[in-house]
Design a protein around this motif. Sequence first.
Motif, short mmCIF file in Angstrom:
data_model
loop_
_atom_site.label_atom_id
_atom_site.label_comp_id
_atom_site.label_asym_id
_atom_site.label_seq_id
_atom_site.Cartn_x
_atom_site.Cartn_y
_atom_site.Cartn_z
N SER A 1 0.82 -1.21 0.00
CA SER A 1 0.00 0.00 0.00
C SER A 1 0.86 1.26 0.00
O SER A 1 0.62 2.19 -0.79
CB SER A 1 -0.91 -0.01 1.23
N LYS A 2 1.85 1.29 0.89
CA LYS A 2 2.70 2.48 1.03
C LYS A 2 3.51 2.74 -0.24
O LYS A 2 3.54 3.86 -0.74
CB LYS A 2 3.64 2.29 2.22
N ILE A 3 4.14 1.70 -0.77
CA ILE A 3 5.03 1.87 -1.92
C ILE A 3 4.25 2.11 -3.21
O ILE A 3 4.61 2.96 -4.02
CB ILE A 3 5.99 0.68 -2.05
N ALA A 4 3.15 1.38 -3.40
CA ALA A 4 2.38 1.52 -4.64
C ALA A 4 1.33 2.63 -4.54
O ALA A 4 0.65 2.92 -5.52
CB ALA A 4 1.70 0.20 -4.97
N LYS A 5 1.20 3.23 -3.35
CA LYS A 5 0.21 4.28 -3.13
C LYS A 5 -1.20 3.80 -3.47
O LYS A 5 -1.94 4.42 -4.24
CB LYS A 5 0.58 5.55 -3.91
N ILE A 6 -1.53 2.64 -2.91
CA ILE A 6 -2.85 2.03 -3.09
C ILE A 6 -3.50 1.96 -1.71
O ILE A 6 -2.84 1.60 -0.73
CB ILE A 6 -2.73 0.59 -3.66
N ASP A 7 -4.77 2.28 -1.63
CA ASP A 7 -5.51 2.20 -0.37
C ASP A 7 -5.42 0.76 0.16
O ASP A 7 -5.77 -0.18 -0.55
CB ASP A 7 -6.96 2.60 -0.62
N PRO A 8 -4.95 0.58 1.41
CA PRO A 8 -4.82 -0.79 1.95
C PRO A 8 -6.15 -1.55 1.98
O PRO A 8 -6.16 -2.78 1.94
CB PRO A 8 -4.25 -0.59 3.35
N GLU A 9 -7.25 -0.83 2.03
CA GLU A 9 -8.57 -1.47 2.02
C GLU A 9 -8.84 -2.19 0.70
O GLU A 9 -9.69 -3.08 0.64
CB GLU A 9 -9.67 -0.42 2.27
N LEU A 10 -8.15 -1.79 -0.36
CA LEU A 10 -8.35 -2.40 -1.68
C LEU A 10 -7.49 -3.64 -1.89
O LEU A 10 -7.65 -4.36 -2.88
CB LEU A 10 -8.03 -1.38 -2.78
N ILE A 11 -6.55 -3.87 -0.98
CA ILE A 11 -5.61 -4.98 -1.12
C ILE A 11 -6.01 -6.12 -0.19
O ILE A 11 -6.27 -5.91 0.99
CB ILE A 11 -4.17 -4.52 -0.78
N ASN A 12 -6.06 -7.33 -0.74
CA ASN A 12 -6.34 -8.50 0.09
C ASN A 12 -5.47 -9.67 -0.38
O ASN A 12 -4.65 -9.51 -1.27
CB ASN A 12 -7.84 -8.86 0.05
N GLU A 13 -5.69 -10.84 0.19
CA GLU A 13 -4.86 -12.00 -0.11
C GLU A 13 -4.95 -12.43 -1.58
O GLU A 13 -4.03 -13.03 -2.11
CB GLU A 13 -5.24 -13.17 0.81
N LYS A 14 -6.04 -12.10 -2.24
CA LYS A 14 -6.22 -12.48 -3.65
C LYS A 14 -5.66 -11.44 -4.62
O LYS A 14 -5.66 -11.65 -5.83
CB LYS A 14 -7.70 -12.71 -3.93
N SER A 15 -5.19 -10.31 -4.11
CA SER A 15 -4.69 -9.23 -4.96
C SER A 15 -3.39 -9.63 -5.67
O SER A 15 -2.54 -10.30 -5.09
CB SER A 15 -4.41 -7.98 -4.12
N THR A 16 -3.30 -9.21 -6.93
CA THR A 16 -2.09 -9.46 -7.72
C THR A 16 -1.60 -8.15 -8.33
O THR A 16 -2.33 -7.15 -8.34
CB THR A 16 -2.35 -10.45 -8.86
N MET A 17 -0.40 -8.17 -8.87
CA MET A 17 0.15 -7.00 -9.55
C MET A 17 -0.79 -6.47 -10.62
O MET A 17 -0.97 -5.27 -10.75
CB MET A 17 1.48 -7.36 -10.24
N SER A 18 -1.37 -7.38 -11.38
CA SER A 18 -2.20 -6.96 -12.51
C SER A 18 -3.51 -6.29 -12.09
O SER A 18 -4.19 -5.69 -12.91
CB SER A 18 -2.48 -8.15 -13.43
N ASP A 19 -3.86 -6.37 -10.80
CA ASP A 19 -5.07 -5.72 -10.31
C ASP A 19 -4.91 -4.20 -10.19
O ASP A 19 -5.90 -3.48 -10.12
CB ASP A 19 -5.47 -6.27 -8.93
N PHE A 20 -3.66 -3.74 -10.14
CA PHE A 20 -3.41 -2.32 -9.89
C PHE A 20 -2.40 -1.76 -10.89
O PHE A 20 -1.28 -2.25 -10.98
CB PHE A 20 -2.84 -2.12 -8.47
N SER A 21 -2.79 -0.74 -11.62
CA SER A 21 -1.87 -0.14 -12.59
C SER A 21 -0.66 0.49 -11.89
O SER A 21 0.43 0.55 -12.46
CB SER A 21 -2.59 0.92 -13.43
N LYS A 22 -0.85 0.93 -10.65
CA LYS A 22 0.27 1.56 -9.92
C LYS A 22 1.31 0.53 -9.48
O LYS A 22 2.44 0.89 -9.17
CB LYS A 22 -0.26 2.31 -8.70
N TRP A 23 0.92 -0.75 -9.40
CA TRP A 23 1.85 -1.81 -9.00
C TRP A 23 2.56 -2.31 -10.26
O TRP A 23 2.29 -3.38 -10.77
CB TRP A 23 1.10 -2.92 -8.27
N ASP A 24 3.47 -1.49 -10.77
CA ASP A 24 4.21 -1.84 -12.00
C ASP A 24 5.54 -2.50 -11.63
O ASP A 24 5.80 -2.76 -10.45
CB ASP A 24 4.40 -0.60 -12.88
#
Length: 73
Positions: free
Chosen positions: A12-35
């Motif tokens: 969340s901190k590094i990719a600047k993604i709301d931690p509420e949007l991240i869970n155990e099923k989350s992958t890189m491809s779910d977030f454009s900011k997680w490049d």
Amino acid sequence: MNKKKVIINIISKIAKIDPELINEKSTMSDFSKWDSLCHLNIILELQKKFNKNINTSKMNDLNSVKKILQFFK
């Protein structure tokens, strides 16, 4: 603090993604900011936090919260 929460907070901190949007099923491809550059920074931060080296070939494989959790069990 449990490992899952720590890992999600780092992503969340590094990719600047709301931690509420991240869970155990989350992958890189779910977030454009997680490049790829962001992923490298996440891996480096995880290595520091858990004091465990990750080889380069393994880095690419750790592309989801679930895989990261399994690696740092």
